[in-house]
Design a protein around this motif. Structure first.
Motif, mmCIF file in Angstrom:
data_model
loop_
_atom_site.group_PDB
_atom_site.id
_atom_site.type_symbol
_atom_site.label_atom_id
_atom_site.label_comp_id
_atom_site.label_asym_id
_atom_site.label_seq_id
_atom_site.Cartn_x
_atom_site.Cartn_y
_atom_site.Cartn_z
ATOM 1 N N GLU A 237 0.832 -1.203 0.000
ATOM 2 C CA GLU A 237 0.000 0.000 0.000
ATOM 3 C C GLU A 237 0.866 1.252 0.000
ATOM 4 N N ASP A 238 1.902 1.262 0.838
ATOM 5 C CA ASP A 238 2.790 2.426 0.901
ATOM 6 C C ASP A 238 3.643 2.536 -0.365
ATOM 7 N N ALA A 239 4.063 1.386 -0.912
ATOM 8 C CA ALA A 239 4.841 1.397 -2.148
ATOM 9 C C ALA A 239 4.039 1.989 -3.297
ATOM 10 N N ALA A 240 2.736 1.680 -3.350
ATOM 11 C CA ALA A 240 1.889 2.232 -4.403
ATOM 12 C C ALA A 240 1.803 3.753 -4.287
ATOM 13 N N LEU A 241 1.760 4.256 -3.050
ATOM 14 C CA LEU A 241 1.700 5.700 -2.839
ATOM 15 C C LEU A 241 2.954 6.393 -3.353
ATOM 16 N N PHE A 242 4.099 5.766 -3.158
ATOM 17 C CA PHE A 242 5.382 6.379 -3.518
ATOM 18 C C PHE A 242 5.894 5.922 -4.879
ATOM 19 N N ALA A 243 5.104 5.171 -5.622
ATOM 20 C CA ALA A 243 5.583 4.571 -6.873
ATOM 21 C C ALA A 243 6.106 5.602 -7.860
ATOM 22 N N SER A 244 5.414 6.713 -8.012
ATOM 23 C CA SER A 244 5.827 7.712 -9.004
ATOM 24 C C SER A 244 7.110 8.425 -8.601
ATOM 25 N N HIS A 245 7.489 8.302 -7.335
ATOM 26 C CA HIS A 245 8.682 8.981 -6.835
ATOM 27 C C HIS A 245 9.869 8.026 -6.690
ATOM 28 N N GLY A 246 9.621 6.738 -6.869
ATOM 29 C CA GLY A 246 10.643 5.748 -6.572
ATOM 30 C C GLY A 246 11.935 5.903 -7.361
ATOM 31 N N ALA A 247 11.830 6.082 -8.666
ATOM 32 C CA ALA A 247 13.032 6.166 -9.502
ATOM 33 C C ALA A 247 13.866 7.394 -9.146
ATOM 34 N N ALA A 248 13.211 8.545 -8.996
ATOM 35 C CA ALA A 248 13.940 9.774 -8.660
ATOM 36 C C ALA A 248 14.550 9.671 -7.272
ATOM 37 N N ALA A 249 13.802 9.100 -6.321
ATOM 38 C CA ALA A 249 14.317 8.957 -4.962
ATOM 39 C C ALA A 249 15.538 8.043 -4.936
ATOM 40 N N THR A 250 15.497 6.963 -5.713
ATOM 41 C CA THR A 250 16.635 6.047 -5.763
ATOM 42 C C THR A 250 17.857 6.729 -6.351
ATOM 43 N N ALA A 251 17.654 7.498 -7.434
ATOM 44 C CA ALA A 251 18.784 8.189 -8.067
ATOM 45 C C ALA A 251 19.402 9.223 -7.123
ATOM 46 N N GLU A 252 18.558 9.991 -6.444
ATOM 47 C CA GLU A 252 19.072 11.023 -5.539
ATOM 48 C C GLU A 252 19.830 10.401 -4.370
ATOM 49 N N THR A 253 19.244 9.379 -3.765
ATOM 50 C CA THR A 253 19.897 8.772 -2.607
ATOM 51 C C THR A 253 21.122 7.963 -3.016
ATOM 52 N N ASP A 254 21.141 7.435 -4.231
ATOM 53 C CA ASP A 254 22.354 6.754 -4.716
ATOM 54 C C ASP A 254 23.530 7.728 -4.752
ATOM 55 N N ARG A 255 23.262 8.979 -5.166
ATOM 56 C CA ARG A 255 24.335 9.981 -5.185
ATOM 57 C C ARG A 255 24.851 10.245 -3.774
ATOM 58 N N LEU A 256 23.943 10.347 -2.806
ATOM 59 C CA LEU A 256 24.349 10.549 -1.417
ATOM 60 C C LEU A 256 25.161 9.367 -0.908
ATOM 61 N N ILE A 257 24.703 8.166 -1.228
ATOM 62 C CA ILE A 257 25.398 6.966 -0.766
ATOM 63 C C ILE A 257 26.808 6.901 -1.343
ATOM 64 N N ARG A 258 26.943 7.231 -2.616
ATOM 65 C CA ARG A 258 28.283 7.227 -3.229
ATOM 66 C C ARG A 258 29.194 8.237 -2.545
ATOM 67 N N CYS A 259 28.651 9.406 -2.186
ATOM 68 C CA CYS A 259 29.473 10.421 -1.514
ATOM 69 C C CYS A 259 29.988 9.911 -0.172
ATOM 70 N N LEU A 260 29.132 9.194 0.566
ATOM 71 C CA LEU A 260 29.553 8.674 1.864
ATOM 72 C C LEU A 260 30.455 7.457 1.724
ATOM 73 N N ALA A 261 30.241 6.671 0.669
ATOM 74 C CA ALA A 261 31.010 5.440 0.502
ATOM 75 C C ALA A 261 32.426 5.708 0.012
ATOM 76 N N GLU A 262 32.616 6.802 -0.737
ATOM 77 C CA GLU A 262 33.938 7.109 -1.279
ATOM 78 C C GLU A 262 34.823 7.685 -0.182
ATOM 79 N N PRO A 263 36.084 7.237 -0.083
ATOM 80 C CA PRO A 263 36.993 7.798 0.934
ATOM 81 C C PRO A 263 37.257 9.268 0.665
ATOM 82 N N GLU A 264 37.395 10.048 1.750
ATOM 83 C CA GLU A 264 37.666 11.480 1.600
ATOM 84 C C GLU A 264 39.046 11.691 1.016
ATOM 85 N N ARG A 265 39.121 12.681 0.129
ATOM 86 C CA ARG A 265 40.423 12.993 -0.482
ATOM 87 C C ARG A 265 41.036 14.208 0.212
#
Length: 265
Positions: A237-265
């Motif tokens: 039920e909750d997934a259906a509510l957020f379905a239209s936002h899922g792809a954009a949310a995944t892309a945005e949070t993937d960028r955040l995750i990559r920033c945290l996962a990469e070692p600081e230079r």
């Protein structure tokens, strides 16, 4: 926030005068020289400042505010002879640029011709303008700000109630969970006088918190159910509510995750 907007309008060639709640000259004298009066003070002080400013203004001036609640401030500004419009920048004051940031506009007694030049500066700086009524703004902010802040406080309060060791918890987090805990830590590193009024002064927040309580009870029931069916139904039920936002949310949070996962230079 007032300092940021002073820089924006000053950079656009406007002559900007800044005054605190006390000053060396009478308020009426200071206000008489202004074409636009912009109120930018903490939420709890806003209505008092508007009440002090409004009686001194003329119909050929423009009154606006930058408060993160809109219904009560706009209602107070309506009592002035000056036409008024409400503004709410949906970002913090520490930005170098407002390009791509949202400013909510709640028109009141001012016409588009009267507040148009004010907004043109924001658009030229790259801001995105969103229009709504003061009342609907506060309904939306009860979820966007109120619920989000409440959930951060609930996470922190739960860790406190459990007596868990925060440092140990953080040792066992992935980047996704570090983002979650990081948002909590960011909120709690700031002044409670900033977040308290956002929750306490918005009359729509109690209903939002009641809905959150119901949702948590539904989740607890689904977790207690020996079979998977209740949880799957709730999740879907909750997934259906957020379905239209899922792809954009995944892309945005993937960028955040990559920033945290990469070692600081």
């Amino acid at each position: 926030m007032g300092s940021l907007f002073a820089r924006i309008y000053g950079g656009a060639g406007w002559e900007v005068s800044v005054r605190g709640r006390t000053g060396h000259e009478p308020m009426a004298t200071f206000l008489s020289r202004q074409d636009v009066v912009m109120v930018s003070v903490p939420i709890d002080a806003t209505l008092g400042v508007i009440a002090a400013v409004a009686p001194h203004l003329r119909p050929d001036q423009l009154l606006c505010d930058l408060t993160s609640l809109k219904a009560a401030p706009v209602e107070a500004m309506r009592r002035s002879a000056a036409p008024c419009v409400g503004l709410h920048p949906i970002f913090g004051p520490g930005l170098d640029s407002i390009a791509g940031q949202t400013v909510v506009i709640t028109p009141a007694t001012a016409t588009e011709g009267e507040y148009g030049p004010l907004l043109e500066v924001l658009e030229a700086a790259g801001a995105r303008l969103a229009f709504t009524t003061p009342e609907h703004h506060d309904e939306l902010m009860a979820v966007v700000q109120g619920l989000a802040h409440a959930l951060s406080l609930v996470l922190a309060g739960t860790v406190r109630e459990l007596g868990a060791d925060l440092d140990e918890l953080l040792e066992f987090t992935s980047p996704v969970y570090r983002i979650e805990f990081g948002l909590v830590g960011r909120l709690l590193a700031q002044d409670p006088a900033l977040y308290g009024p956002i929750l306490r002064r918005n009359p729509n927040v109690p209903a939002v918190l009641a809905a959150a309580r119901t949702a948590l009870e539904e989740l607890a029931d689904a977790v207690d159910d020996p079979g998977p069916g209740s949880f799957v139904r709730l999740f879907e039920e909750d997934a259906a509510l957020f379905a239209s936002h899922g792809a954009a949310a995944t892309a945005e949070t993937d960028r955040l995750i990559r920033c945290l996962a990469e070692p600081e230079r």
